[in-house]
Write a protein that holds these residues in place. Structure first.
Motif, PDB file in Angstrom:
ATOM      1  N   LYS A   9       0.789  -1.042   0.066  1.00 55.42           N
ATOM      2  CA  LYS A   9       0.035   0.010  -0.071  1.00 55.42           C
ATOM      3  C   LYS A   9       0.870   1.197  -0.027  1.00 55.42           C
ATOM      4  O   LYS A   9       0.688   2.257  -0.740  1.00 55.42           O
ATOM      5  CB  LYS A   9      -0.847  -0.092   0.976  1.00 55.42           C
ATOM      6  CG  LYS A   9      -1.867  -1.263   1.241  1.00 55.42           C
ATOM      7  CD  LYS A   9      -2.703  -0.994   2.502  1.00 55.42           C
ATOM      8  CE  LYS A   9      -1.753  -1.322   3.874  1.00 55.42           C
ATOM      9  NZ  LYS A   9      -1.326  -2.562   3.956  1.00 55.42           N
ATOM     10  N   SER A  10       1.788   1.230   0.946  1.00 53.92           N
ATOM     11  CA  SER A  10       2.673   2.530   0.798  1.00 53.92           C
ATOM     12  C   SER A  10       3.593   2.687  -0.339  1.00 53.92           C
ATOM     13  O   SER A  10       3.839   3.723  -0.726  1.00 53.92           O
ATOM     14  CB  SER A  10       3.742   2.261   2.185  1.00 53.92           C
ATOM     15  OG  SER A  10       2.982   2.188   3.409  1.00 53.92           O
ATOM     16  N   SER A  11       4.166   1.531  -0.681  1.00 55.59           N
ATOM     17  CA  SER A  11       4.790   1.583  -2.145  1.00 55.59           C
ATOM     18  C   SER A  11       3.773   2.188  -3.277  1.00 55.59           C
ATOM     19  O   SER A  11       4.404   2.963  -3.745  1.00 55.59           O
ATOM     20  CB  SER A  11       5.179   0.231  -2.416  1.00 55.59           C
ATOM     21  OG  SER A  11       5.755  -0.594  -1.434  1.00 55.59           O
ATOM     22  N   PRO A  16       5.418   7.543   2.899  1.00 51.90           N
ATOM     23  CA  PRO A  16       5.346   6.764   4.009  1.00 51.90           C
ATOM     24  C   PRO A  16       6.479   5.717   3.856  1.00 51.90           C
ATOM     25  O   PRO A  16       7.056   5.438   2.716  1.00 51.90           O
ATOM     26  CB  PRO A  16       4.081   6.004   3.766  1.00 51.90           C
ATOM     27  CG  PRO A  16       3.689   6.150   2.164  1.00 51.90           C
ATOM     28  CD  PRO A  16       4.403   7.238   1.804  1.00 51.90           C
ATOM     29  N   ALA A  17       6.761   5.155   5.051  1.00 52.12           N
ATOM     30  CA  ALA A  17       7.861   4.143   4.948  1.00 52.12           C
ATOM     31  C   ALA A  17       7.469   2.859   4.442  1.00 52.12           C
ATOM     32  O   ALA A  17       6.338   2.592   4.446  1.00 52.12           O
ATOM     33  CB  ALA A  17       8.151   4.051   6.675  1.00 52.12           C
ATOM     34  N   VAL A  18       8.500   2.171   3.678  1.00 49.06           N
ATOM     35  CA  VAL A  18       8.305   0.881   3.086  1.00 49.06           C
ATOM     36  C   VAL A  18       9.462   0.132   3.614  1.00 49.06           C
ATOM     37  O   VAL A  18      10.791   0.314   3.727  1.00 49.06           O
ATOM     38  CB  VAL A  18       8.501   1.206   1.450  1.00 49.06           C
ATOM     39  CG1 VAL A  18       8.356  -0.088   0.955  1.00 49.06           C
ATOM     40  CG2 VAL A  18       7.311   2.065   1.000  1.00 49.06           C
ATOM     41  N   THR A  71       4.618  -1.932   9.092  1.00 49.76           N
ATOM     42  CA  THR A  71       5.679  -0.756   8.777  1.00 49.76           C
ATOM     43  C   THR A  71       4.925   0.506   9.032  1.00 49.76           C
ATOM     44  O   THR A  71       5.397   1.329   9.678  1.00 49.76           O
ATOM     45  CB  THR A  71       6.291  -0.969   7.585  1.00 49.76           C
ATOM     46  OG1 THR A  71       6.574  -2.257   7.129  1.00 49.76           O
ATOM     47  CG2 THR A  71       7.346   0.224   7.076  1.00 49.76           C
ATOM     48  N   THR A  72       3.649   0.548   8.602  1.00 59.88           N
ATOM     49  CA  THR A  72       3.056   1.920   8.518  1.00 59.88           C
ATOM     50  C   THR A  72       2.190   1.805  10.015  1.00 59.88           C
ATOM     51  O   THR A  72       1.428   0.814  10.101  1.00 59.88           O
ATOM     52  CB  THR A  72       1.952   2.039   7.446  1.00 59.88           C
ATOM     53  OG1 THR A  72       2.653   2.017   6.196  1.00 59.88           O
ATOM     54  CG2 THR A  72       1.174   3.325   7.349  1.00 59.88           C
ATOM     55  N   LEU A  73       2.226   3.028  10.743  1.00 59.69           N
ATOM     56  CA  LEU A  73       1.717   2.876  12.248  1.00 59.69           C
ATOM     57  C   LEU A  73       0.801   3.963  12.137  1.00 59.69           C
ATOM     58  O   LEU A  73      -0.005   4.235  13.140  1.00 59.69           O
ATOM     59  CB  LEU A  73       2.708   2.826  13.037  1.00 59.69           C
ATOM     60  CG  LEU A  73       3.598   1.942  13.044  1.00 59.69           C
ATOM     61  CD1 LEU A  73       4.927   2.094  14.315  1.00 59.69           C
ATOM     62  CD2 LEU A  73       2.995   0.770  13.818  1.00 59.69           C
ATOM     63  N   ALA A  84      -5.501   7.991   0.950  1.00 65.84           N
ATOM     64  CA  ALA A  84      -5.352   7.546   2.272  1.00 65.84           C
ATOM     65  C   ALA A  84      -4.604   6.200   2.258  1.00 65.84           C
ATOM     66  O   ALA A  84      -5.121   5.229   1.898  1.00 65.84           O
ATOM     67  CB  ALA A  84      -6.316   7.814   3.144  1.00 65.84           C
ATOM     68  N   ASP A  85      -3.333   5.964   3.048  1.00 58.79           N
ATOM     69  CA  ASP A  85      -2.907   4.754   3.216  1.00 58.79           C
ATOM     70  C   ASP A  85      -2.995   4.646   4.627  1.00 58.79           C
ATOM     71  O   ASP A  85      -2.798   5.507   5.548  1.00 58.79           O
ATOM     72  CB  ASP A  85      -1.406   4.963   2.793  1.00 58.79           C
ATOM     73  CG  ASP A  85      -0.450   3.760   3.223  1.00 58.79           C
ATOM     74  OD1 ASP A  85      -1.124   2.841   3.278  1.00 58.79           O
ATOM     75  OD2 ASP A  85       0.700   3.893   3.554  1.00 58.79           O
ATOM     76  N   ILE A  86      -3.558   3.537   5.200  1.00 58.55           N
ATOM     77  CA  ILE A  86      -3.716   3.078   6.578  1.00 58.55           C
ATOM     78  C   ILE A  86      -3.045   2.047   6.863  1.00 58.55           C
ATOM     79  O   ILE A  86      -2.491   1.268   6.314  1.00 58.55           O
ATOM     80  CB  ILE A  86      -4.983   3.190   7.031  1.00 58.55           C
ATOM     81  CG1 ILE A  86      -5.812   1.948   6.274  1.00 58.55           C
ATOM     82  CG2 ILE A  86      -5.910   4.341   6.604  1.00 58.55           C
ATOM     83  CD1 ILE A  86      -7.015   1.513   7.073  1.00 58.55           C
TER      84      ILE A  86
HETATM   85 MG   LIG Z   1       2.701   0.722   4.641  1.00 59.24          MG
END
Ligand SMILES: [Mg+2]
Ligand SMILES: Nc1nc2c(ncn2[C@@H]2O[C@H](COP(=O)(O)OP(=O)(O)OP(=O)(O)O)[C@@H](O)[C@H]2O)c(=O)[nH]1
Length: 389
Positions: A227-229, A239-241, A247-249, A267-269
């Motif tokens: 998702k973040s990628s 966002p961090a990958v 990974t995503t907080l 939005a990335d959750i």
């Molecule tokens: Mg993520």
């Protein structure tokens, strides 16, 4: 004492100690530009880089709910006094009214990203007491509490305000009314009243602030689905990958700029796993950040066996969180198509889920255009008509 001739030698310095001579190696000092002034040096120095915060540190600063006690300012007291002037015996009452207490106001501010800066209690400023010569007291100034856009204000279970537009305001606590001075009580049958009233206390409320991210599209998926990628690939958000789960907080919002100058917020959750409604993994409370999204993107890892079960599990968790949430318009994004096993699983996934699947690779950016076109299509169908009104 060291003789002065010894101080002029090059890298080698000889120290003379009574009866003995010792040679000490001096490390050559770095060459110094004698002509460069301090200002020049400062100009050519690289500016200090902003340190990248890790996701864990970011999470520490991210707060998405708060309980806050707000109290409006107290009204100023009315005053009892009489006009006094030489040779004027009965000047009459001239005590002024007190000023009103200041309100406490919540204001949605785009610069504020979380509720971490909101304190647990606020007291509005008090109004000043009235004065002689009919002077009213100064009213208390408004006290603004800056909250992120998308903050929901609840009192008990009731939603009292939804600050979803930048600049929108809500009066959280009213200031108290100012007291009346004795001038107010002047009447035909009472020409010299001494009565005056005190200022009223401000309103006091306990409010619950809840941040629900405002975005057009919300990405949901298992941890490591990419998702973040994907958000990094289609927007400027960073966002961090990493290859480990969760990974995503905290939620991240990225803006996708389309060719027709349309801007779509995505939005990335954090990742959701099976049993998240029973508080497994990071739980499902993060789903509150996609509650307002008009459409969803189910991101699945196509390299995992039976990827369609991920969509079923995600829909189940969404439904457990809020009935009807899984029925939102959506798109299934099958990620990691660059991996051979993923490409082989695509026909099977299409057979299970049909046309709504967009297969792509966030890493190699393969087929990202199709996702952008589908995003535009969903935006045009579900968001744009509302904007026209
Ligand atoms: Mg993520
Ligand atoms: N081969 C390949 N690897 C990918 C792709 N997209 C993401 N990855 C890798 O998958 C791992 C997880 O990626 P993330 O973007 O952190 O996944 P996520 O869904 O945000 O994970 P959480 O934040 O933990 O929920 C990373 O090692 C990525 O490099 C892709 O398209 N192809």
């Amino acid at each position: 004492m060291v003789p002065s001739r010894l101080l002029s030698v090059g890298p080698w310095m000889v120290l003379g100690v009574v009866g003995r001579r010792t040679r000490v190696r001096l490390w050559p000092a770095p060459p110094r530009l004698l002509s460069a002034s301090c200002a020049d040096r400062a100009k050519h120095q690289e500016p200090p880089r902003k340190e990248l915060l890790s996701e864990k540190k970011l999470k520490r600063h991210f707060v998405d709910h708060r309980r806050v006690l707000v109290r409006g300012g107290r009204g100023g007291d009315g005053v009892s006094c009489f006009h006094s002037e030489p040779r004027k015996e009965f000047g009459g009452p001239d005590g002024g009214d007190g000023g009103t207490g200041g309100h406490v106001v919540l204001r949605a501010d785009q610069q504020v990203k979380s509720l971490s800066s909101v304190l647990s209690r606020y007291q509005g400023s008090h109004g000043e007491a009235g004065g002689r010569k009919n002077c009213s007291g100064r009213g208390g100034a408004l006290l603004y509490i800056r909250v992120p856009v998308g903050t929901l204000v609840k009192e008990g279970r009731e939603v009292v305000a939804d600050l979803s537009c930048p600049g929108s305001e809500y009066i959280a606590a009213l200031g108290g009314a100012g007291g009346k001075g004795n001038r107010f009580f002047l009447a035909n049958d009472n020409r010299a009243p001494v009565t005056c009233t005190p200022g009223q206390p401000g309103q006091e409320r306990i409010l619950f602030l809840e941040l629900k991210t405002v975005a057009h599209a919300g990405m949901v998926g298992f941890p490591n689905a990419g998702k973040s990628s994907l958000l990094r690939a289609i927007s400027n958000a960073r966002p961090a990958v990493a290859s480990y789960p969760f990974t995503t907080l905290k939620p991240h919002v990225g803006i996708v700029h389309c060719e027709d100058h349309q801007q779509i917020a995505v939005a990335d959750i954090p990742g959701i796993i099976r049993g998240a409604h029973q508080n497994r993994g990071l739980g499902s409370t993060f789903l509150r950040h996609i509650e307002r999204c008009r459409f969803l993107l189910f991101v699945v890892d196509l390299s995992e066996p039976e990827p369609w079960t991920q969509v079923e599990d995600l829909k189940f968790e969404l439904e457990k969180y809020e009935a009807g949430l899984s029925e939102r318009p959506h798109l299934v994004v099958a990620n990691k198509i660059d991996l051979p096993q993923a490409r082989a699983a695509l026909p099977q996934l299409r057979a299970h889920l049909g046309r709504s699947v967009v297969a792509l690779s966030a890493t190699t950016r393969e087929n990202l255009e199709e996702l952008l076109l589908r995003l535009q299509e969903l935006h045009g169908r579900h968001v744009a008509p509302e904007l026209r009104w």
